[in-house]
Design an enzyme around this catalytic site. Structure first.
Site, PDB file in Angstrom:
ATOM      1  CB  THR A 122     -40.182-125.415 -60.481  1.00  0.00           C
ATOM      2  OG1 THR A 122     -39.749-123.926 -60.735  1.00  0.00           O
ATOM      3  CG2 THR A 122     -41.355-125.642 -59.551  1.00  0.00           C
ATOM      4  NE  ARG A 154     -41.735-109.944 -61.592  1.00  0.00           N
ATOM      5  CZ  ARG A 154     -41.724-108.776 -61.422  1.00  0.00           C
ATOM      6  NH1 ARG A 154     -43.002-108.251 -61.436  1.00  0.00           N
ATOM      7  NH2 ARG A 154     -40.677-108.169 -61.525  1.00  0.00           N
ATOM      8  CG  LEU A 253     -54.503-107.434 -55.854  1.00  0.00           C
ATOM      9  CD1 LEU A 253     -54.995-106.551 -54.627  1.00  0.00           C
ATOM     10  CD2 LEU A 253     -55.531-108.986 -55.530  1.00  0.00           C
ATOM     11  CG  HIS A 254     -53.131-105.600 -62.583  1.00  0.00           C
ATOM     12  ND1 HIS A 254     -53.267-104.487 -62.120  1.00  0.00           N
ATOM     13  CD2 HIS A 254     -51.579-105.809 -62.091  1.00  0.00           C
ATOM     14  CE1 HIS A 254     -52.226-103.588 -61.936  1.00  0.00           C
ATOM     15  NE2 HIS A 254     -51.336-104.699 -61.675  1.00  0.00           N
ATOM     16  CB  CYS A 263     -44.403-120.476 -63.791  1.00  0.00           C
ATOM     17  SG  CYS A 263     -42.980-120.324 -64.663  1.00  0.00           S
ATOM     18  CE  LYS A 266     -43.454-126.154 -65.261  1.00  0.00           C
ATOM     19  NZ  LYS A 266     -42.645-126.584 -64.100  1.00  0.00           N
TER      20      LYS A 266
HETATM   21  C1  UGA Z   1     -44.165-116.766 -62.315  1.00  0.00           C
HETATM   22  C2  UGA Z   1     -44.057-115.999 -61.095  1.00  0.00           C
HETATM   23  O1  UGA Z   1     -44.428-114.579 -61.036  1.00  0.00           O
HETATM   24  C3  UGA Z   1     -42.423-115.979 -60.842  1.00  0.00           C
HETATM   25  O2  UGA Z   1     -42.092-115.500 -59.454  1.00  0.00           O
HETATM   26  C4  UGA Z   1     -42.002-117.380 -60.678  1.00  0.00           C
HETATM   27  O3  UGA Z   1     -40.514-117.557 -60.850  1.00  0.00           O
HETATM   28  C5  UGA Z   1     -42.459-117.851 -62.171  1.00  0.00           C
HETATM   29  O4  UGA Z   1     -43.617-117.810 -62.148  1.00  0.00           O
HETATM   30  C6  UGA Z   1     -41.757-119.378 -62.312  1.00  0.00           C
HETATM   31  O5  UGA Z   1     -42.128-120.198 -61.697  1.00  0.00           O
HETATM   32  O6  UGA Z   1     -40.807-119.748 -63.132  1.00  0.00           O
HETATM   33  P1  UGA Z   1     -44.335-115.721 -64.966  1.00  0.00           P
HETATM   34  O7  UGA Z   1     -45.176-117.064 -65.172  1.00  0.00           O
HETATM   35  O8  UGA Z   1     -43.292-115.361 -65.877  1.00  0.00           O
HETATM   36  O9  UGA Z   1     -43.565-115.711 -63.565  1.00  0.00           O
HETATM   37  O10 UGA Z   1     -45.184-114.593 -65.010  1.00  0.00           O
HETATM   38  P2  UGA Z   1     -46.167-113.571 -64.285  1.00  0.00           P
HETATM   39  O11 UGA Z   1     -45.989-112.150 -64.243  1.00  0.00           O
HETATM   40  O12 UGA Z   1     -46.504-114.291 -62.771  1.00  0.00           O
HETATM   41  O13 UGA Z   1     -47.640-113.618 -64.788  1.00  0.00           O
HETATM   42  C7  UGA Z   1     -48.305-115.085 -64.799  1.00  0.00           C
HETATM   43  C8  UGA Z   1     -49.589-114.774 -65.469  1.00  0.00           C
HETATM   44  O14 UGA Z   1     -50.517-114.213 -64.394  1.00  0.00           O
HETATM   45  C9  UGA Z   1     -49.772-114.005 -66.711  1.00  0.00           C
HETATM   46  O15 UGA Z   1     -50.599-114.724 -67.745  1.00  0.00           O
HETATM   47  C10 UGA Z   1     -50.412-112.824 -66.360  1.00  0.00           C
HETATM   48  O16 UGA Z   1     -50.844-112.147 -67.301  1.00  0.00           O
HETATM   49  C11 UGA Z   1     -51.189-113.308 -65.302  1.00  0.00           C
HETATM   50  N1  UGA Z   1     -51.495-112.149 -64.205  1.00  0.00           N
HETATM   51  C12 UGA Z   1     -50.506-111.690 -63.396  1.00  0.00           C
HETATM   52  C13 UGA Z   1     -52.786-111.547 -64.053  1.00  0.00           C
HETATM   53  O17 UGA Z   1     -53.719-112.051 -64.713  1.00  0.00           O
HETATM   54  N2  UGA Z   1     -53.003-110.582 -63.195  1.00  0.00           N
HETATM   55  C14 UGA Z   1     -51.909-110.216 -62.287  1.00  0.00           C
HETATM   56  O18 UGA Z   1     -52.277-109.193 -61.460  1.00  0.00           O
HETATM   57  C15 UGA Z   1     -50.649-110.597 -62.422  1.00  0.00           C
END
Ligand code: UGA
Length: 438
Positions: A122, A154, A253-254, A263, A266
């Site tokens: 990135t 993810r 939307l959780h 990610c 940062k």
């Molecule tokens: C995120 C993106 O979703 C990916 O598409 C991207 O490739 C990646 O960053 C990256 O840039 O490499 P990731 O960090 O693995 O992926 O995790 P997510 O599933 O997106 O969750 C991120 C954070 O948001 C977590 O702490 C999760 O608990 C929180 N979250 C997610 C919520 O609090 N509510 C939600 O509805 C979704």
């Protein structure tokens, strides 16, 4: 095709294994000799469901190999992917591009004509231009292309995301590079996964714009959750009610304790910095980053309030320490800020995580790490669900009730049902699901 992936971290390893599974010949290169030795022996340095089997089967088939020396591999590669880290630069939040530029220089030194150098790391807008300049400087006569190919994986479902992507974004400024990248992603192209071609700078920005948008969405529902608690509404129903509108969509939307991970925190900061540098500030993203930081600490206060206003000399059991389930990653995990807030307020904090214990140890000083969930909650004054691992959804709640010193549960991921928790005799607090009756 012969593909070299530089950097065997999360992105490099998943991408390399998946490209090999597409049928390409892939060499994953990393300077960390210890890591490469372990990979050669079949040990996977990160926890990602399905990755060990994918690496093993492709290594066995001879399509996936590992090496520490770049020069020998790059010479006859069709495409070289840069998948090295771009951490936040200490002190300011800009992405640190040292590893990207170092790798670009090394590739330039040993590449042959026709190479496509694709950046998966990135990187801020304009990095591809700088990579091109570095290679050009090293080899003024070399015929090559620099492409941007951001990843949208993810953690926890990276292989699925790679093989069934919503889209593949390819920022390339020549037809030759576009054709080669189409070949790389041929199985997806044949499956009609959208391959989106654009220019390089736009592709670089798409990655940040996507992550920042998702961070906005999460923060928005988190603020709605706070409002729900005040007005006596239910945030899960609000999320459903707005998510059914196709223009909004139901995903991300959780409500919870704030986003973490390697990610979103940062990348939002890096986007803010880039936007400021170009005098086009992204005020929404600036606010989101600040609100999210405050939220993690506020979750500590929420636990204290649920414990009657003080946690001094109380024992608090945190279940789930990683930033989300199905990973062992502790980077920017809300559990860190929550544990600190509770310890500052005089609590003794315990923790358990199904996969993240080793990573948690150095970042949660003073937290007593337990062998399992039940040991963690035995004799505790409150149980806090910080990360929604499936095993906590399936917790034997009657047993938990007996083991806790006082039946206080703070569920920061809304994994339990308020009516059931009340029936079982818990004093139960969750996020955005107030039981207020005016
Ligand atoms: C995120 C993106 O979703 C990916 O598409 C991207 O490739 C990646 O960053 C990256 O840039 O490499 P990731 O960090 O693995 O992926 O995790 P997510 O599933 O997106 O969750 C991120 C954070 O948001 C977590 O702490 C999760 O608990 C929180 N979250 C997610 C919520 O609090 N509510 C939600 O509805 C979704």
């Amino acid at each position: 095709m012969r593909i070299v992936v530089i950097g065997s971290g999360y992105v490099g390893l998943v991408s390399g294994a998946c490209f090999a599974d597409f049928g390409h010949e892939v060499i994953c290169v990393d300077k960390d000799a210890d890591k490469i030795a372990k990979l050669k022996a079949g040990a996977i340095p990160i926890y990602e469901p399905g990755l060990d089997a994918l690496v093993a089967s492709n290594a066995e088939a001879g399509r996936l190999t590992f090496a520490t020396e770049l020069a020998a591999q790059v010479a006859d590669a069709d495409v070289v992917f840069l998948a090295v880290g771009t951490p936040s630069r200490r002190g300011d939040g800009h992405a640190d591009l040292t590893y990207v530029y170092q790798a670009a220089k090394e590739v330039g030194d040993c590449a042959n004509d026709g190479l496509v150098l694709a950046t998966k790391s990135t990187v801020p807008v304009g990095t591809g231009d700088e990579v091109e300049r570095i290679v050009r400087k090293a080899r003024p006569d070399l015929a090559f292309d620099v492409v941007s190919n951001p990843e949208f994986l993810r953690e926890g479902s990276a292989i699925e995301d790679f093989k069934r992507p919503d889209r593949v974004v390819i920022g390339a400024d020549s037809q030759r590079a576009r054709d080669l990248m189409t070949e790389v992603y041929r199985p997806l192209y044949l499956n009609h996964s959208p391959l989106m071609f654009t220019d390089r700078r736009t592709s670089e920005l798409i990655k940040y714009a996507a992550n920042a948008f998702l961070a906005v969405k999460i923060t928005y529902i988190n603020e709605m959750a706070d409002l729900c608690e005040q007005v006596g509404a239910n945030v899960q129903e609000v999320a459903r009610g707005i998510g059914l509108d196709n223009r909004i969509g139901s995903k991300f939307l959780h409500a919870g304790p704030g986003y973490g991970g390697s990610c979103f925190p940062k990348d939002t900061l890096a986007l803010i910095k880039t936007a400021q540098d170009y005098n086009a500030p992204t005020r929404i993203v600036e606010t989101v980053a600040a609100v999210n930081e405050q939220r993690k600490r506020a979750m500590g206060r929420k636990v204290i309030a649920a414990c009657g206003g003080s946690v001094r000399d109380k024992t608090i059991a945190m279940l789930g320490l990683t930033f989300k389930p199905n990973t062992d990653d502790m980077r920017e995990a809300p559990s860190i800020a929550i544990a600190t807030a509770l310890q500052d307020a005089g609590a003794h904090v315990r923790g358990f995580d199904p996969e993240g214990m080793e990573q948690a140890r150095p970042v949660l000083p003073g937290v007593e790490l337990c062998d399992n969930a039940y040991q963690c909650i035995t004799g505790a004054d409150a149980l806090v669900i910080v990360t929604e691992w499936n095993e906590f959804r399936a917790l034997d709640l009657k047993r938990a009730h007996k083991l806790l010193k006082s039946p206080v549960v703070v569920d920061l991921r809304n994994i339990y049902r308020p009516d059931e928790m009340a029936r079982l005799g818990f004093t139960y607090t969750s996020v955005g699901r107030s039981s207020r009756k005016d």
